[in-house]
Design a protein around this motif. Structure first.
Motif, mmCIF file in Angstrom:
data_model
loop_
_atom_site.group_PDB
_atom_site.id
_atom_site.type_symbol
_atom_site.label_atom_id
_atom_site.label_comp_id
_atom_site.label_asym_id
_atom_site.label_seq_id
_atom_site.Cartn_x
_atom_site.Cartn_y
_atom_site.Cartn_z
ATOM 1 N N SER A 212 0.944 -1.078 0.006
ATOM 2 C CA SER A 212 -0.031 0.037 -0.113
ATOM 3 C C SER A 212 0.793 1.147 -0.039
ATOM 4 O O SER A 212 1.753 1.312 0.764
ATOM 5 N N GLY A 213 0.545 2.184 -0.895
ATOM 6 C CA GLY A 213 1.108 3.545 -0.887
ATOM 7 C C GLY A 213 2.334 3.516 -1.874
ATOM 8 O O GLY A 213 3.281 4.301 -2.061
ATOM 9 N N CYS A 214 2.566 2.383 -2.652
ATOM 10 C CA CYS A 214 3.673 2.250 -3.466
ATOM 11 C C CYS A 214 3.434 2.905 -5.013
ATOM 12 O O CYS A 214 4.384 3.257 -5.631
ATOM 13 N N GLY A 215 2.191 3.541 -5.267
ATOM 14 C CA GLY A 215 1.824 4.152 -6.324
ATOM 15 C C GLY A 215 0.869 3.409 -7.536
ATOM 16 O O GLY A 215 0.769 3.949 -8.588
ATOM 17 N N LYS A 216 0.593 2.191 -7.040
ATOM 18 C CA LYS A 216 -0.491 1.471 -7.906
ATOM 19 C C LYS A 216 -1.505 2.008 -8.220
ATOM 20 O O LYS A 216 -1.775 2.288 -9.559
ATOM 21 N N THR A 217 -2.293 2.664 -7.435
ATOM 22 C CA THR A 217 -3.670 3.169 -7.854
ATOM 23 C C THR A 217 -3.402 4.404 -8.541
ATOM 24 O O THR A 217 -4.173 5.101 -9.309
ATOM 25 N N THR A 218 -2.225 5.198 -8.231
ATOM 26 C CA THR A 218 -2.100 6.626 -8.739
ATOM 27 C C THR A 218 -1.731 6.131 -10.329
ATOM 28 O O THR A 218 -2.222 6.777 -11.135
ATOM 29 N N THR A 219 -0.953 5.206 -10.497
ATOM 30 C CA THR A 219 -0.619 4.765 -12.011
ATOM 31 C C THR A 219 -2.057 4.383 -12.597
ATOM 32 O O THR A 219 -2.059 4.616 -13.761
ATOM 33 N N ALA A 220 -2.947 3.651 -12.029
ATOM 34 C CA ALA A 220 -4.194 3.219 -12.617
ATOM 35 C C ALA A 220 -5.227 4.132 -12.796
ATOM 36 O O ALA A 220 -5.443 4.412 -13.800
ATOM 37 N N ARG A 221 -5.254 5.253 -12.083
ATOM 38 C CA ARG A 221 -6.155 6.484 -12.185
ATOM 39 C C ARG A 221 -5.758 7.231 -13.544
ATOM 40 O O ARG A 221 -6.183 7.701 -14.430
ATOM 41 N N ALA A 222 -4.302 7.420 -13.685
ATOM 42 C CA ALA A 222 -3.744 8.133 -14.669
ATOM 43 C C ALA A 222 -3.882 7.115 -15.912
ATOM 44 O O ALA A 222 -4.190 7.976 -16.874
ATOM 45 N N ALA A 223 -3.708 6.042 -15.825
ATOM 46 C CA ALA A 223 -3.943 5.178 -17.288
ATOM 47 C C ALA A 223 -5.409 5.152 -17.620
ATOM 48 O O ALA A 223 -5.847 5.120 -18.816
ATOM 49 N N ALA A 224 -6.313 5.521 -16.673
ATOM 50 C CA ALA A 224 -7.734 5.492 -17.004
ATOM 51 C C ALA A 224 -8.192 6.879 -17.362
ATOM 52 O O ALA A 224 -9.432 7.254 -17.823
ATOM 53 N N GLY A 225 -7.313 7.846 -17.339
ATOM 54 C CA GLY A 225 -7.560 9.218 -17.536
ATOM 55 C C GLY A 225 -8.287 9.867 -16.595
ATOM 56 O O GLY A 225 -9.130 11.078 -16.872
ATOM 57 N N ILE A 226 -8.322 9.454 -15.263
ATOM 58 C CA ILE A 226 -8.904 10.218 -14.145
ATOM 59 C C ILE A 226 -8.055 11.279 -13.659
ATOM 60 O O ILE A 226 -8.964 12.494 -13.298
ATOM 61 N N THR A 227 -6.929 11.289 -13.885
ATOM 62 C CA THR A 227 -6.103 12.315 -13.521
ATOM 63 C C THR A 227 -4.989 12.489 -14.673
ATOM 64 O O THR A 227 -4.798 11.528 -15.253
ATOM 65 N N ARG A 228 -4.604 13.685 -14.589
ATOM 66 C CA ARG A 228 -3.586 13.910 -15.809
ATOM 67 C C ARG A 228 -2.245 13.857 -15.099
ATOM 68 O O ARG A 228 -1.773 14.571 -14.236
ATOM 69 N N PRO A 229 -1.430 13.056 -15.739
ATOM 70 C CA PRO A 229 0.039 12.899 -15.271
ATOM 71 C C PRO A 229 0.703 14.084 -15.130
ATOM 72 O O PRO A 229 0.501 14.977 -16.117
ATOM 73 N N THR A 230 1.958 14.265 -14.173
ATOM 74 C CA THR A 230 2.633 15.498 -14.240
ATOM 75 C C THR A 230 3.606 15.599 -15.326
ATOM 76 O O THR A 230 4.018 16.538 -16.397
ATOM 77 N N SER A 231 3.884 14.163 -15.953
ATOM 78 C CA SER A 231 4.921 14.204 -17.129
ATOM 79 C C SER A 231 4.674 12.717 -17.674
ATOM 80 O O SER A 231 4.237 11.878 -17.046
ATOM 81 N N GLY A 232 5.272 12.459 -18.895
ATOM 82 C CA GLY A 232 5.015 11.178 -19.414
ATOM 83 C C GLY A 232 3.822 11.207 -20.170
ATOM 84 O O GLY A 232 3.408 12.411 -20.447
ATOM 85 N N ALA A 233 3.721 10.181 -20.875
ATOM 86 C CA ALA A 233 2.644 10.107 -21.859
ATOM 87 C C ALA A 233 1.757 8.817 -21.739
ATOM 88 O O ALA A 233 2.294 7.539 -21.048
ATOM 89 N N VAL A 234 0.374 8.619 -21.739
ATOM 90 C CA VAL A 234 -0.580 7.562 -21.666
ATOM 91 C C VAL A 234 -1.147 7.433 -23.032
ATOM 92 O O VAL A 234 -1.841 8.473 -23.515
#
Length: 353
Positions: free
Chosen positions: A45-67
């Motif tokens: 828990s807290g390693c960034g899994k859900t944050t990665t998933a939310r960016a992949a789903a377009g729920i949040t916009r990543p600071t940098s990088g591409a989806v």
């Protein structure tokens, strides 16, 4: 020529501004998910899994990088492409109790998206489609559930309704965020089998988020596992390779924590070196070098606390570890593939979960 991915994450970073300063929840992740394949993202828990998933789903916009979805970056999509992406990528949340609107019936929940996108005409067609969706997730007879409210369903039934809702849009990719963690073991296996059948019959790709390597082993045996630690992927490869022959010390620690019914394997797991510390470093003050080195049993001063290790090829998978990179036996990296290991056997439910 290899199949192009449905979803591709390139250099994904997510930084949050806090009172103590910026926090890099995800620090440069590169992942791919192909049609009909499973990629399990595993870690504490807290390693960034859900944050990665939310960016992949377009729920949040990543600071940098591409989806990218089907080779097109989300930031470059026009309105029509964005609508197609929204319908093709569906998210299954962790909590089956909070994910459903308590004031809506199952019928209303399943048909809201269909009505919004004009995919059904009239109540009769909508009801027939909702019944078909319930049959897909083994909620039969559907007439027993269509007019029920969430409080009238069990946890497993609610989660199946969540899955049915995600299938209403005929998705190409499902993002499952700990979608079985709150269910009893018997219900968990049943739901995983249902998801596996949908993967095989509908050719749906999965980004499956879990902290449980036993679940990852069972559901993604023919797919891949990516292990995350403090926002970075530290090991990534075919599931039989990662589970059967882990290379990164953190992956070994995760596998050693899994309850193993085989006495010999359980004894072997207990005999492995213990972590130097149970305390996880703060994202506000990450240690120098490898972020895992304060806890790592393989820690070597001057090597692990210097530069951050790069994710590189080692024994049919990618590993970010200075010790593994130094000690690995050279192989022909041109033969590296992330297909299932030939001759490997899918684990039985009772031995995996």
């Amino acid at each position: 020529m290899s199949e192009s991915p449905l979803l591709k994450l390139s250099g994904l970073e997510q930084v949050f501004d806090t009172r103590k300063g910026p926090v890099a929840a995800v620090g440069g992740v590169d992942l791919e998910v192909k049609a009909g394949k499973v990629l399990c993202l595993v870690g504490e828990s807290g390693c960034g899994k859900t944050t990665t998933a939310r960016a992949a789903a377009g729920i949040t916009r990543p600071t940098s990088g591409a989806v990218e979805f089907r080779g097109k970056s989300l930031t470059e999509m026009n309105a029509a492409e964005r609508t197609d992406y929204r319908r093709s990528v569906q998210y299954i949340h962790q909590d089956p109790y909070a994910a459903l609107n308590p004031t809506r019936t199952v019928f209303s929940t399943l048909t809201a998206g269909l009505k919004r996108h004009g995919l059904v005409k009239g109540r009769a067609e909508a009801r027939a489609k909702a019944a078909d969706l319930l049959r897909l997730v083994d909620l039969t007879p559907p007439e027993s559930y269509l007019d029920s409210y969430p409080h009238q369903l069990s946890g497993g039934q609610r989660q199946r309704v969540n899955v049915a809702r995600s299938l209403a849009m005929d998705p190409k990719l499902l993002i499952c965020d700990e979608s079985t963690s709150m269910l009893d073991v018997s219900i968990r296996v049943s739901l995983l089998n249902t998801l596996g059948r949908l993967r095989d019959e509908l050719d749906v790709g999965f980004l499956f988020i879990t902290h449980d390597l036993a679940v990852a082993k069972y559901f993604a045996w023919d797919g891949e596992i990516a292990v995350m630690y403090l926002g970075k992927v530290v090991e990534h490869g075919p599931t039989p390779e990662v589970i059967g022959n882990p290379q990164h010390p953190y992956t070994k620690a995760l596998i050693g924590a899994v309850c193993e019914p085989d006495p010999d394997l359980a004894k072997a797991n207990r005999s492995t070196e213990q972590l130097r510390s149970a305390e996880i470093p703060s994202l506000h003050d990450l240690p120098a070098g490898c972020a895992f080195h304060p806890r790592c049993p393989a820690f070597e001063p001057g090597l692990c606390d210097g530069e951050r290790p790069l994710l590189q090829l080692a024994s049919r998978r990618n590993v970010a570890c200075h010790v593994v990179a130094r000690d690995r036996v050279p192989v022909d990296d041109r033969t590296l593939t992330f297909d299932a290991v030939p001759g490997s056997r899918r684990p039985e439910p009772e031995s995996a979960i």
